[in-house]
Scaffold this motif. Structure first.
Motif, PDB file in Angstrom:
ATOM      1  N   PRO A  20       0.801  -1.230   0.000  1.00 14.71           N
ATOM      2  CA  PRO A  20       0.000   0.000   0.000  1.00 14.71           C
ATOM      3  C   PRO A  20       0.830   1.275   0.000  1.00 14.71           C
ATOM      4  O   PRO A  20       0.318   2.348  -0.303  1.00 14.71           O
ATOM      5  N   VAL A  21       2.116   1.168   0.367  1.00 12.53           N
ATOM      6  CA  VAL A  21       2.985   2.343   0.445  1.00 12.53           C
ATOM      7  C   VAL A  21       4.002   2.291  -0.690  1.00 12.53           C
ATOM      8  O   VAL A  21       4.633   1.256  -0.923  1.00 12.53           O
ATOM      9  N   ALA A  22       4.160   3.391  -1.419  1.00 10.67           N
ATOM     10  CA  ALA A  22       5.124   3.438  -2.519  1.00 10.67           C
ATOM     11  C   ALA A  22       6.531   3.202  -1.990  1.00 10.67           C
ATOM     12  O   ALA A  22       6.871   3.576  -0.869  1.00 10.67           O
ATOM     13  N   LYS A  23       7.359   2.589  -2.837  1.00 10.85           N
ATOM     14  CA  LYS A  23       8.697   2.150  -2.425  1.00 10.85           C
ATOM     15  C   LYS A  23       9.554   3.276  -1.874  1.00 10.85           C
ATOM     16  O   LYS A  23      10.374   3.058  -0.962  1.00 10.85           O
ATOM     17  N   GLN A  24       9.383   4.499  -2.404  1.00  8.82           N
ATOM     18  CA  GLN A  24      10.269   5.586  -1.988  1.00  8.82           C
ATOM     19  C   GLN A  24      10.067   5.990  -0.526  1.00  8.82           C
ATOM     20  O   GLN A  24      10.922   6.650   0.057  1.00  8.82           O
ATOM     21  N   TYR A  25       8.933   5.588   0.066  1.00  5.23           N
ATOM     22  CA  TYR A  25       8.648   5.960   1.453  1.00  5.23           C
ATOM     23  C   TYR A  25       8.939   4.834   2.440  1.00  5.23           C
ATOM     24  O   TYR A  25       8.845   5.039   3.654  1.00  5.23           O
ATOM     25  N   LEU A  26       9.272   3.654   1.951  1.00  9.26           N
ATOM     26  CA  LEU A  26       9.526   2.516   2.827  1.00  9.26           C
ATOM     27  C   LEU A  26      10.859   2.683   3.554  1.00  9.26           C
ATOM     28  O   LEU A  26      11.820   3.191   2.983  1.00  9.26           O
ATOM     29  N   PRO A  27      10.945   2.233   4.802  1.00 12.58           N
ATOM     30  CA  PRO A  27      12.205   2.363   5.543  1.00 12.58           C
ATOM     31  C   PRO A  27      13.207   1.272   5.188  1.00 12.58           C
ATOM     32  O   PRO A  27      12.841   0.116   4.992  1.00 12.58           O
ATOM     33  N   LEU A  54       7.820  14.769  -6.358  1.00 11.98           N
ATOM     34  CA  LEU A  54       6.863  13.773  -5.879  1.00 11.98           C
ATOM     35  C   LEU A  54       5.495  14.004  -6.516  1.00 11.98           C
ATOM     36  O   LEU A  54       5.206  15.115  -6.984  1.00 11.98           O
ATOM     37  N   PRO A  55       4.632  12.980  -6.495  1.00 12.59           N
ATOM     38  CA  PRO A  55       3.232  13.237  -6.859  1.00 12.59           C
ATOM     39  C   PRO A  55       2.658  14.288  -5.905  1.00 12.59           C
ATOM     40  O   PRO A  55       2.877  14.199  -4.688  1.00 12.59           O
ATOM     41  N   GLU A  56       1.977  15.258  -6.438  1.00 14.30           N
ATOM     42  CA  GLU A  56       1.488  16.352  -5.588  1.00 14.30           C
ATOM     43  C   GLU A  56       0.607  15.852  -4.452  1.00 14.30           C
ATOM     44  O   GLU A  56       0.608  16.415  -3.351  1.00 14.30           O
ATOM     45  N   ASN A  57      -0.140  14.777  -4.694  1.00 17.30           N
ATOM     46  CA  ASN A  57      -1.009  14.232  -3.651  1.00 17.30           C
ATOM     47  C   ASN A  57      -0.223  13.634  -2.480  1.00 17.30           C
ATOM     48  O   ASN A  57      -0.805  13.353  -1.430  1.00 17.30           O
ATOM     49  N   ASP A  58       1.073  13.424  -2.669  1.00 14.92           N
ATOM     50  CA  ASP A  58       1.905  12.835  -1.614  1.00 14.92           C
ATOM     51  C   ASP A  58       2.595  13.883  -0.737  1.00 14.92           C
ATOM     52  O   ASP A  58       3.282  13.524   0.230  1.00 14.92           O
ATOM     53  N   PHE A  59       2.452  15.150  -1.077  1.00 11.46           N
ATOM     54  CA  PHE A  59       3.185  16.190  -0.347  1.00 11.46           C
ATOM     55  C   PHE A  59       2.910  16.131   1.161  1.00 11.46           C
ATOM     56  O   PHE A  59       3.842  16.171   1.972  1.00 11.46           O
ATOM     57  N   SER A  60       1.653  16.053   1.532  1.00 11.96           N
ATOM     58  CA  SER A  60       1.320  16.081   2.957  1.00 11.96           C
ATOM     59  C   SER A  60       1.837  14.833   3.653  1.00 11.96           C
ATOM     60  O   SER A  60       2.306  14.910   4.805  1.00 11.96           O
ATOM     61  N   TYR A  61       1.785  13.694   2.975  1.00 17.38           N
ATOM     62  CA  TYR A  61       2.305  12.450   3.570  1.00 17.38           C
ATOM     63  C   TYR A  61       3.813  12.552   3.782  1.00 17.38           C
ATOM     64  O   TYR A  61       4.326  12.146   4.828  1.00 17.38           O
ATOM     65  N   TRP A  62       4.512  13.121   2.813  1.00 14.77           N
ATOM     66  CA  TRP A  62       5.952  13.287   2.945  1.00 14.77           C
ATOM     67  C   TRP A  62       6.292  14.216   4.109  1.00 14.77           C
ATOM     68  O   TRP A  62       7.221  13.945   4.881  1.00 14.77           O
ATOM     69  N   GLU A  63       5.545  15.285   4.233  1.00 13.09           N
ATOM     70  CA  GLU A  63       5.789  16.219   5.333  1.00 13.09           C
ATOM     71  C   GLU A  63       5.547  15.545   6.682  1.00 13.09           C
ATOM     72  O   GLU A  63       6.265  15.801   7.663  1.00 13.09           O
ATOM     73  N   GLU A  64       4.547  14.662   6.753  1.00  9.80           N
ATOM     74  CA  GLU A  64       4.300  13.904   7.979  1.00  9.80           C
ATOM     75  C   GLU A  64       5.470  12.970   8.282  1.00  9.80           C
ATOM     76  O   GLU A  64       5.888  12.827   9.437  1.00  9.80           O
ATOM     77  N   LEU A  65       6.007  12.330   7.238  1.00  7.10           N
ATOM     78  CA  LEU A  65       7.158  11.449   7.421  1.00  7.10           C
ATOM     79  C   LEU A  65       8.372  12.231   7.939  1.00  7.10           C
ATOM     80  O   LEU A  65       9.094  11.761   8.823  1.00  7.10           O
ATOM     81  N   CYS A  66       8.584  13.403   7.371  1.00  5.04           N
ATOM     82  CA  CYS A  66       9.714  14.232   7.812  1.00  5.04           C
ATOM     83  C   CYS A  66       9.581  14.593   9.283  1.00  5.04           C
ATOM     84  O   CYS A  66      10.573  14.591  10.035  1.00  5.04           O
TER      85      CYS A  66
END
Length: 229
Positions: A20-27, A54-66
């Motif tokens: 369910p999670v794109a590879k670039q976000y996996l640890p 990144l896909p624009e829809n992923d911006f908020s998810y990336w910011e949460e990861l950061c």
């Protein structure tokens, strides 16, 4: 301000990973893949302009990861396009006016060596481009449409990696064209202008994480790097 930039392209949805999670976000070894990749470029030059596509829809998810991983390396987010070509072009269009050299790198190649990055900028500054490649270890055969195959001399072939680094003026001109099917990477876009690319040696650990098996190997590489320190 530095005259160097790096565009890390991670616009894919990671469908081949099967989760369910794109590879670039996996640890990998406790740190998401993209954070590892950004960290390598930052270690080479802390003043480099880091652009993460990144896909624009992923911006908020990336910011949460950061926030979750307390990741503070400075970088800018740029929305990806419908293809890698369009994503890279979006990244190029976001460059500062002062930028003279830019490395384009797959975000899911977190094990590129610092030496390769450094050489890519040096060679591109002199020659216009620098494309990381490695030699083939296995024998290869060419397949034909009628089902036959023919032996090829492997010493005449190279496996292409990233970074692919360029003088900004040239690569921007190259990307100002209509996207063509033969544009498989940035080097082919550059060559479309009639320019010859310059090859440099990549590093064998600079794998592109695409499948679950790649994640297993990535864990091994990360563990090996930690033990070598």
């Amino acid at each position: 301000m530095t005259n160097k930039a790096a565009i890390l392209v991670a616009g894919g949805r990671g469908t081949r990973m099967g989760g369910p999670v794109a590879k670039q976000y996996l640890p990998v070894a406790g740190k998401p893949v993209l954070m590892r990749t950004l960290s390598v470029f930052y270690q080479v030059d802390p003043s480099i302009d880091l652009i993460l596509v990144l896909p624009e829809n992923d911006f908020s998810y990336w910011e949460e990861l950061c926030a979750e991983y307390k990741f503070s390396i400075p970088h800018r987010l740029v929305a990806g396009g419908n293809s890698r070509f369009q994503s890279v072009r979006n990244g190029l269009n976001s460059l500062n006016f002062e930028t003279k050299l830019v490395a384009v790198h797959d975000g899911v190649r977190p094990f590129v060596s610092q030496a390769v990055i450094e050489e890519s900028f040096e060679v591109a500054d002199l020659n216009g481009s620098a494309i990381a490649v490695i030699s083939l270890k296995d024998s290869i055969r060419k397949l034909t449409d009628d089902g036959k195959s023919f032996y090829e001399e492997r010493q005449y072939f190279r496996l292409v990696q990233t970074p692919q680094t360029f003088q900004v003026e040239k690569i921007k001109k190259a990307f100002a064209v209509t996207e063509l099917q033969q544009f498989t990477d940035d080097a082919t876009v550059y060559e479309n202008q009639g320019w010859q690319v310059t090859l440099i040696s990549g590093n064998a650990d600079n794998i592109k994480i695409t499948t679950p098996e790649d994640m297993d190997y990535a864990e091994y590489i990360a563990a090996k790097q930690m033990s070598d320190r």
